[in-house]
Design a protein around this motif. Sequence first.
Motif, PDB file in Angstrom:
ATOM      1  N   PHE A   1       0.838  -1.194   0.000  1.00  0.00           N
ATOM      2  CA  PHE A   1       0.000   0.000   0.000  1.00  0.00           C
ATOM      3  C   PHE A   1       0.879   1.253   0.000  1.00  0.00           C
ATOM      4  N   THR A   2       1.934   1.211   0.807  1.00  0.00           N
ATOM      5  CA  THR A   2       2.954   2.249   0.836  1.00  0.00           C
ATOM      6  C   THR A   2       4.301   1.551   1.007  1.00  0.00           C
ATOM      7  N   ASN A   3       5.362   2.320   1.089  1.00  0.00           N
ATOM      8  CA  ASN A   3       6.679   1.715   1.331  1.00  0.00           C
ATOM      9  C   ASN A   3       6.768   1.075   2.706  1.00  0.00           C
ATOM     10  N   ASP A   4       5.839   1.416   3.613  1.00  0.00           N
ATOM     11  CA  ASP A   4       5.912   0.923   4.986  1.00  0.00           C
ATOM     12  C   ASP A   4       4.767  -0.011   5.365  1.00  0.00           C
ATOM     13  N   VAL A   5       3.826  -0.254   4.474  1.00  0.00           N
ATOM     14  CA  VAL A   5       2.676  -1.120   4.783  1.00  0.00           C
ATOM     15  C   VAL A   5       2.491  -2.119   3.639  1.00  0.00           C
ATOM     16  N   MET A   6       2.559  -3.420   3.981  1.00  0.00           N
ATOM     17  CA  MET A   6       2.413  -4.472   2.987  1.00  0.00           C
ATOM     18  C   MET A   6       1.480  -5.557   3.513  1.00  0.00           C
TER      19      MET A   6
END
Length: 225
Positions: free
Chosen positions: A156-161
């Motif tokens: 979803f972002t570089n920090d949320v998968m």
Amino acid sequence: YRKFDAAWQEDNDASPAQIVLGFEHLFHRQFSQELHLSGAFGPNKLVEWTLGGYYYDETTVYPTHQVLNYAGALDFYGNDPVTANSKAGFLNATVHITPKLALNAGIRYTTEEKTYNYTRLNPDGTPSFVLGSVNGQSATYSGHHWDYRANLDYHFTNDVMAYASFSTGFKGGGTNPRPYFGPGAGCANPQCQLQSCGPEERDAYEIGVKSSFLDHRVAINIAGY
């Protein structure tokens, strides 16, 4: 490469009486090797892949003196060589479907074999009167197995998968290490207790989220399986 030589004594009944005594010696040698070849192809490394192989070889020798007074003063010596080997080949690939969505898939083939050789002697070196049908016998397990894995992950972002995966696996089979009766001992099966067992198999499902916050000072991972 790994090798060890261990000796110990044990009082299995854990009481003042001499009911179950064991005088053990275990020698073990093993060698294993895994090799990988990795690469990528396509625009922006569309597909990343790893091809590999695995090899394992083992020899274990189990000299033992067992005093089993609970079984009618059964007193015997064993010296059981065990050989085992395992070979496997595997291929794993990651396909970057979009910049945020990736498919990971893998396949593995394993073949293995294990042989347990039995020695059951009286303290004077003659074949055991009680366990004589086992002395000089052997039991072998051999088998092969295909395993698979598929995993989808979305950033979803570089920090949320988030991810979801399915995989198969197995634990290799073996043989009965403590038989009392072998061929010709009046058992219904010609081999009686000299039996091998097949592998344990499992299918695994997992879904989860991995995330980090506050400049990677806080990590929160949630998974269900």
